[in-house]
Enzyme design. Structure first.
Site, PDB file in Angstrom:
ATOM      1  N   SER A  51    -102.114   3.537  84.071  1.00 38.27           N
ATOM      2  CA  SER A  51    -101.718   4.062  82.760  1.00 38.27           C
ATOM      3  C   SER A  51    -101.732   2.921  81.745  1.00 38.27           C
ATOM      4  O   SER A  51    -101.160   1.857  81.984  1.00 38.27           O
ATOM      5  CB  SER A  51    -100.309   4.647  82.837  1.00 38.27           C
ATOM      6  OG  SER A  51     -99.787   4.771  81.532  1.00 38.27           O
TER       7      SER A  51
ATOM      8  N   HIS B 204    -105.670   6.361  82.993  1.00 34.67           N
ATOM      9  CA  HIS B 204    -104.680   7.392  82.670  1.00 34.67           C
ATOM     10  C   HIS B 204    -104.203   7.202  81.225  1.00 34.67           C
ATOM     11  O   HIS B 204    -103.678   6.144  80.865  1.00 34.67           O
ATOM     12  CB  HIS B 204    -103.515   7.247  83.650  1.00 34.67           C
ATOM     13  CG  HIS B 204    -102.475   8.315  83.567  1.00 34.67           C
ATOM     14  ND1 HIS B 204    -102.598   9.535  84.189  1.00 34.67           N
ATOM     15  CD2 HIS B 204    -101.276   8.332  82.939  1.00 34.67           C
ATOM     16  CE1 HIS B 204    -101.513  10.257  83.962  1.00 34.67           C
ATOM     17  NE2 HIS B 204    -100.692   9.558  83.198  1.00 34.67           N
TER      18      HIS B 204
ATOM     19  N   ASP C 272    -101.729   8.529  78.357  1.00 32.60           N
ATOM     20  CA  ASP C 272    -100.505   9.300  78.151  1.00 32.60           C
ATOM     21  C   ASP C 272    -100.381   9.714  76.688  1.00 32.60           C
ATOM     22  O   ASP C 272    -100.078   8.881  75.823  1.00 32.60           O
ATOM     23  CB  ASP C 272     -99.286   8.456  78.547  1.00 32.60           C
ATOM     24  CG  ASP C 272     -99.135   8.362  80.054  1.00 32.60           C
ATOM     25  OD1 ASP C 272     -99.133   9.417  80.722  1.00 32.60           O
ATOM     26  OD2 ASP C 272     -99.034   7.235  80.575  1.00 32.60           O
TER      27      ASP C 272
ATOM     28  N   MET D  70     -98.367  11.687  73.918  1.00 27.88           N
ATOM     29  CA  MET D  70     -97.009  12.220  73.691  1.00 27.88           C
ATOM     30  C   MET D  70     -96.850  12.611  72.225  1.00 27.88           C
ATOM     31  O   MET D  70     -97.368  11.923  71.344  1.00 27.88           O
ATOM     32  CB  MET D  70     -95.966  11.146  74.031  1.00 27.88           C
ATOM     33  CG  MET D  70     -96.090  10.607  75.447  1.00 27.88           C
ATOM     34  SD  MET D  70     -94.716   9.534  75.851  1.00 27.88           S
ATOM     35  CE  MET D  70     -95.307   8.837  77.403  1.00 27.88           C
TER      36      MET D  70
ATOM     37  N   HIS E 149    -103.263  12.819  80.217  1.00 27.61           N
ATOM     38  CA  HIS E 149    -101.990  13.470  80.548  1.00 27.61           C
ATOM     39  C   HIS E 149    -101.323  13.888  79.245  1.00 27.61           C
ATOM     40  O   HIS E 149    -100.793  13.048  78.514  1.00 27.61           O
ATOM     41  CB  HIS E 149    -101.130  12.454  81.340  1.00 27.61           C
ATOM     42  CG  HIS E 149     -99.771  12.960  81.694  1.00 27.61           C
ATOM     43  ND1 HIS E 149     -98.779  12.117  82.155  1.00 27.61           N
ATOM     44  CD2 HIS E 149     -99.229  14.205  81.679  1.00 27.61           C
ATOM     45  CE1 HIS E 149     -97.683  12.827  82.400  1.00 27.61           C
ATOM     46  NE2 HIS E 149     -97.928  14.089  82.120  1.00 27.61           N
TER      47      HIS E 149
ATOM     48  N   MET F 293     -98.522  15.266  77.194  1.00 26.30           N
ATOM     49  CA  MET F 293     -97.090  15.581  77.148  1.00 26.30           C
ATOM     50  C   MET F 293     -96.808  16.097  75.746  1.00 26.30           C
ATOM     51  O   MET F 293     -96.157  15.437  74.925  1.00 26.30           O
ATOM     52  CB  MET F 293     -96.268  14.326  77.492  1.00 26.30           C
ATOM     53  CG  MET F 293     -96.301  14.018  78.982  1.00 26.30           C
ATOM     54  SD  MET F 293     -95.822  12.322  79.363  1.00 26.30           S
ATOM     55  CE  MET F 293     -97.399  11.500  79.119  1.00 26.30           C
TER      56      MET F 293
ATOM     57  N   MET G 149     -94.454  14.656  88.361  1.00 33.01           N
ATOM     58  CA  MET G 149     -93.783  13.564  87.637  1.00 33.01           C
ATOM     59  C   MET G 149     -92.644  13.036  88.502  1.00 33.01           C
ATOM     60  O   MET G 149     -91.743  13.785  88.879  1.00 33.01           O
ATOM     61  CB  MET G 149     -93.226  14.070  86.300  1.00 33.01           C
ATOM     62  CG  MET G 149     -94.260  14.346  85.233  1.00 33.01           C
ATOM     63  SD  MET G 149     -95.384  12.985  84.889  1.00 33.01           S
ATOM     64  CE  MET G 149     -94.248  11.693  84.372  1.00 33.01           C
TER      65      MET G 149
ATOM     66  N   ASP H 127     -96.918  10.340  89.205  1.00 35.43           N
ATOM     67  CA  ASP H 127     -96.836   9.512  87.996  1.00 35.43           C
ATOM     68  C   ASP H 127     -95.386   9.138  87.715  1.00 35.43           C
ATOM     69  O   ASP H 127     -94.542  10.024  87.520  1.00 35.43           O
ATOM     70  CB  ASP H 127     -97.414  10.340  86.828  1.00 35.43           C
ATOM     71  CG  ASP H 127     -97.484   9.577  85.514  1.00 35.43           C
ATOM     72  OD1 ASP H 127     -97.179   8.376  85.483  1.00 35.43           O
ATOM     73  OD2 ASP H 127     -97.865  10.217  84.514  1.00 35.43           O
TER      74      ASP H 127
HETATM   75  C1  DX5 Z   1     -94.476   8.556  81.680  1.00 38.74           C
HETATM   76  C2  DX5 Z   1     -95.984   8.444  81.790  1.00 38.74           C
HETATM   77  C3  DX5 Z   1     -96.447   7.527  82.864  1.00 38.74           C
HETATM   78  C4  DX5 Z   1     -95.982   6.109  82.717  1.00 38.74           C
HETATM   79  C5  DX5 Z   1     -96.006   5.439  84.048  1.00 38.74           C
HETATM   80  O1  DX5 Z   1     -94.154   9.637  80.882  1.00 38.74           O
HETATM   81  O2  DX5 Z   1     -96.553   9.702  82.051  1.00 38.74           O
HETATM   82  O3  DX5 Z   1     -97.856   7.610  83.005  1.00 38.74           O
HETATM   83  O4  DX5 Z   1     -96.773   5.380  81.843  1.00 38.74           O
HETATM   84  O5  DX5 Z   1     -95.502   4.156  83.892  1.00 38.74           O
HETATM   85  P1  DX5 Z   1     -94.783   3.379  85.087  1.00 38.74           P
HETATM   86  O6  DX5 Z   1     -95.788   3.294  86.211  1.00 38.74           O
HETATM   87  O7  DX5 Z   1     -94.452   2.072  84.499  1.00 38.74           O
HETATM   88  O8  DX5 Z   1     -93.585   4.192  85.482  1.00 38.74           O
HETATM   89 ZN    ZN Z   2     -98.693   9.898  82.659  1.00 36.95          ZN
END
Ligand code: DX5
Ligand code: ZN
Length: 215
Positions: free
Chosen positions: A9, A34, A36, A38, A67, A69, A138, A172
């Protein structure tokens, strides 16, 4: 032995150096990148959207594992496809159009992933059987990198593996070589890792340690 995919990520990467970061991940043996996304609504944090995915697409040939969110992800599927996403995962909690959104992603020729938050049972996905390619479990509350792995995720992965043998299972949140061992042994195929890879001096070693943790 089944193949384990590592999807680092970029959430905690230096966004001013995203091109170098992504190229380094590609050179270091990552299987996917990956991304993310948001919206400050489905989760309390804000990150980036289609323009950043489009820029990453130009830097690497690796599949982009996006991903989402965000609330009502169906609004943005075609735009993420145009930006270069290969796998689009969204949360079942974020829309009342789960089946339609899976179909939309697949009609664009892309892989559809369905994600569940820690408090959502994976059994909820049974009604969508056959409509998705991947389940994202998750193992932290979505929103932030660097959180502690929630141990009950291990049982959830075992249940997912038992119920959905034909889908990839991605995990994740809070993954390091120790938690990677547990989730791979429980049946996970795709491991997302943020801090454990981005924060490591030797990214190749970090990726390989996670990949081989289940052996
Ligand atoms: C959290 C994200 C993850 C996050 C993982 O909402 O979806 O992808 O970046 O980071 P680590 O591996 O540091 O927990
Ligand atoms: Zn993620």
């Amino acid at each position: 032995m089944r193949k384990i995919f590592i999807s680092p990520s970029i959430l905690t990467a230096d966004f001013a150096r995203l091109e170098q970061e992504c190229k380094l991940l590609e050179k270091s043996g990552a299987d996917w990148i990956h991304c993310d996304v948001m919206d400050g609504n489905f989760v309390p944090n804000l990150t980036f959207g289609m323009p950043v995915v489009k820029s990453i697409r130009k830097c690497v040939v690796l599949p982009l594992d996006v991903h989402l969110m965000i609330d009502r992800p169906e609004r943005y599927v075609t735009q993420f496809v145009s930006a270069g996403a290969d796998i689009i995962t969204f949360h079942v909690e974020a829309t009342d159009k789960v089946a339609e959104t899976c179909k939309l992603i697949r009609d664009c020729g892309k892989k559809a992933g369905l994600s569940v938050k820690p408090s959502t049972p994976v059994e909820i996905l049974e009604q969508y059987r056959g409509l998705f390619d991947m389940i994202l479990i998750m193992s932290v509350e979505p929103g932030f990198g660097g959180q502690k792995f929630i141990e009950s995720s291990v049982e959830k992965i075992k249940t997912a593996r038992r119920l959905f043998n034909d889908a990839l299972i991605e995990v994740d949140g809070g993954i390091n070589s120790e938690t990677a061992r547990k989730v791979i042994q429980a049946g996970a195929d795709v491991i997302v890792a943020g801090n454990a890879v981005i924060g490591a001096k030797d990214r190749r070693a970090a990726i390989e340690n996670i990949r081989n943790a289940g052996q």
